[in-house]
Write a protein that holds these residues in place. Structure first.
Motif, short mmCIF file in Angstrom:
data_model
loop_
_atom_site.label_atom_id
_atom_site.label_comp_id
_atom_site.label_asym_id
_atom_site.label_seq_id
_atom_site.Cartn_x
_atom_site.Cartn_y
_atom_site.Cartn_z
N GLU A 261 -0.77 4.93 5.38
CA GLU A 261 -1.29 4.09 4.30
C GLU A 261 -1.05 2.61 4.63
OE1 GLU A 261 -2.91 5.34 1.88
OE2 GLU A 261 -2.82 4.07 0.09
N ALA A 262 0.15 2.30 5.10
CA ALA A 262 0.47 0.91 5.46
C ALA A 262 -0.46 0.43 6.57
CB ALA A 262 1.93 0.82 5.91
N ARG A 263 -0.74 1.31 7.54
CA ARG A 263 -1.64 0.92 8.64
C ARG A 263 -3.04 0.64 8.14
NH1 ARG A 263 0.28 4.70 13.70
NH2 ARG A 263 2.18 3.52 14.07
N ARG A 264 -3.51 1.51 7.22
CA ARG A 264 -4.87 1.31 6.70
C ARG A 264 -4.97 -0.02 5.96
NH1 ARG A 264 -5.03 7.12 5.83
NH2 ARG A 264 -6.29 7.90 7.54
N LEU A 265 -3.96 -0.31 5.12
CA LEU A 265 -3.98 -1.56 4.36
C LEU A 265 -3.92 -2.76 5.31
CD1 LEU A 265 -1.64 -0.82 1.30
CD2 LEU A 265 -4.12 -0.72 1.43
N THR A 266 -3.16 -2.62 6.40
CA THR A 266 -3.07 -3.70 7.39
C THR A 266 -4.44 -3.98 8.00
OG1 THR A 266 -0.85 -2.94 7.90
CG2 THR A 266 -1.83 -4.46 9.47
N ARG A 267 -5.21 -2.90 8.20
CA ARG A 267 -6.55 -3.07 8.79
C ARG A 267 -7.58 -3.49 7.75
NH1 ARG A 267 -5.30 2.05 11.78
NH2 ARG A 267 -6.45 3.15 10.16
N GLY A 268 -7.11 -3.66 6.50
CA GLY A 268 -8.03 -4.07 5.42
C GLY A 268 -8.85 -2.92 4.86
N GLU A 269 -8.45 -1.67 5.19
CA GLU A 269 -9.19 -0.52 4.66
C GLU A 269 -8.57 -0.06 3.34
OE1 GLU A 269 -8.81 2.43 7.71
OE2 GLU A 269 -9.65 1.11 9.25
N ARG A 270 -9.35 0.72 2.60
CA ARG A 270 -8.82 1.29 1.38
C ARG A 270 -7.92 2.48 1.76
NH1 ARG A 270 -9.66 1.16 -3.99
NH2 ARG A 270 -9.26 3.10 -5.10
N GLY A 271 -6.75 2.58 1.12
CA GLY A 271 -5.81 3.64 1.48
C GLY A 271 -6.12 4.95 0.78
N THR A 272 -5.46 6.01 1.23
CA THR A 272 -5.61 7.35 0.66
C THR A 272 -5.18 7.39 -0.81
OG1 THR A 272 -4.97 8.14 2.84
CG2 THR A 272 -5.02 9.78 1.09
N ARG A 278 -2.08 -6.13 -0.30
CA ARG A 278 -1.33 -6.26 0.96
C ARG A 278 0.17 -6.30 0.69
NH1 ARG A 278 -4.31 -7.32 5.40
NH2 ARG A 278 -2.50 -8.12 6.53
N ALA A 279 0.54 -6.69 -0.51
CA ALA A 279 1.97 -6.72 -0.86
C ALA A 279 2.60 -5.33 -0.79
CB ALA A 279 2.15 -7.30 -2.26
N GLU A 280 1.76 -4.28 -0.80
CA GLU A 280 2.29 -2.91 -0.73
C GLU A 280 2.73 -2.55 0.69
OE1 GLU A 280 2.72 -1.48 -3.43
OE2 GLU A 280 1.12 -1.96 -4.83
N ILE A 281 2.25 -3.30 1.70
CA ILE A 281 2.49 -2.89 3.09
C ILE A 281 3.99 -2.83 3.42
CG2 ILE A 281 2.07 -3.47 5.53
CD1 ILE A 281 -0.65 -4.66 4.56
N PRO A 282 4.76 -3.92 3.17
CA PRO A 282 6.19 -3.80 3.49
C PRO A 282 6.89 -2.74 2.64
CG PRO A 282 5.71 -5.89 2.38
CD PRO A 282 4.40 -5.27 2.73
N LYS A 283 6.41 -2.54 1.42
CA LYS A 283 7.05 -1.51 0.57
C LYS A 283 6.81 -0.11 1.14
CE LYS A 283 6.22 -4.09 -3.65
NZ LYS A 283 5.36 -4.02 -4.83
N LEU A 284 5.58 0.10 1.63
CA LEU A 284 5.28 1.41 2.23
C LEU A 284 6.10 1.61 3.50
CD1 LEU A 284 1.42 1.38 1.72
CD2 LEU A 284 2.94 3.19 0.91
N ALA A 285 6.25 0.55 4.29
CA ALA A 285 7.04 0.67 5.51
C ALA A 285 8.50 1.00 5.17
CB ALA A 285 6.96 -0.62 6.31
#
Ligand SMILES: [Zn+2]
Length: 325
Positions: A261-272, A278-285
């Motif tokens: 999910e973090a990878r998809r958001l990083t690529r600007g895609e909609r997540g599962t 984008r603020a969710e990325i570090p939280k997902l990691a």
């Protein structure tokens, strides 16, 4: 002998040592679960005891030793694994008594006059006193004995043990090799790609999940975490359900899903899970790391349900929703 293609580099190292009679007295086979460490250890043990090895270094399968190995009754092959408790369930650790028995047996000479082979599987489940008992034997190895330690997570072994073993790391195949192998096992292309993603590229694990139905848990994890993000489910209800049925596999899938999910958001895609910020990325990691730590806590006396509840309450999507609410 047919070994999975990704096992061949490790096999060559072990087989060449055997043929040139320069086998280290303790080998540590390390690599993730499902990669084929046991298959490799069995092939090595059979070859080491065979009296008529094939040109590829593998056991002949027909000599007296090979027949005894196949029947599980070769006197010079000792396997140490989980014993059963009085209630019939397997223990979760390998005990000092088992190691003392092993070391005593290895101190006697081999019955067939060749090597004596001991397989400790899983070696990373030895408790501290068992590891200590083994250490004494590793410090003063008997001639003509080879102890093979099999470990999913060699970092759990004491450094004193690791430093006395020759480590054989199993490599993962390339994604192309892995896909081809799974297709060769009759897995269709979509399932092969999906399970390889879920197993972080480990085709042996992927095939096992397809065969025993564990892969279905991944879809349940997606449904549960999506419901949690949408505030349509309680973390406590999910924790209860996960704790009751294969919590380890569920946590594995959930952690890998968070990473994806973090990878998809990083690529600007909609997540599962319908997360977009984008603020969710570090939280997902961070959650990926917490989920892995939670998985290792499952083997401790802590209650699985509480471990899961603590983790699920911190699922990034649910935090976002509750702040808005
Ligand atoms: Zn043979």
């Amino acid at each position: 002998m047919t070994l999975q293609p990704w096992l061949l580099p490790a096999w060559r190292v072990m087989s060449e040592a055997l043929q040139s009679r320069r086998v280290h007295h303790a080998l540590l086979l390390a690599g993730p679960k499902g990669q084929g460490k046991r298959v490799l250890a069995d092939a090595f043990a059979a070859a080491a005891l065979c009296s008529n090895r094939m040109p590829d270094g593998g056991a002949c399968g027909a000599c007296r030793s090979c027949l005894l190995v196949a029947a599980g009754s070769h006197p010079d092959l000792v396997r140490v694994t989980f014993e059963l408790r009085d209630d019939g369930k397997p223990r979760s650790e390998i005990t000092v008594d088992q190691l003392r028995n092993l070391c005593q047996r290895l101190s006697l000479s081999s019955q067939f006059g060749g090597l004596q082979i001991a397989l400790i599987d899983p070696a990373d489940a030895m408790n501290a006193s068992a590891a200590n008992a083994l250490l004494k034997t590793l410090e003063e190895p008997a001639t003509d004995t080879v102890i093979v330690l099999i470990a999913d997570d060699p970092s759990r072994l004491p450094a004193t043990i690791r430093s006395r073993c020759q480590r054989v790391d199993l490599r993962l195949p390339t994604s192309q090799e892995a896909l081809e192998w799974l297709r060769g096992q009759g897995v269709d292309a979509d399932d092969a790609a999906l399970t390889l993603e879920a197993s972080l590229g480990n085709p042996g694990q992927a095939a096992a999940w397809i065969e025993d139905g564990t892969l279905a848990l991944r879809a349940e994890c997606i449904a549960d975490l999506t419901a949690l993000s949408a505030h349509k489910a309680q973390a406590s209800a999910i924790a209860e359900r996960w704790a009751a049925d294969r919590p380890d596999s569920r946590l594995w899938f959930a952690s890998v899903l968070a990473r994806e999910e973090a990878r998809r958001l990083t690529r600007g895609e909609r997540g599962t899970f319908g997360l977009t910020a984008r603020a969710e990325i570090p939280k997902l990691a961070a959650w990926f790391g917490r989920a892995n730590r939670a998985r290792s806590l499952l083997s401790t006396p802590l209650r699985a349900e509480l471990i899961l509840l603590d983790l699920l309450r911190g699922w990034p999507g649910s935090e976002r929703t509750s702040r808005r609410a």
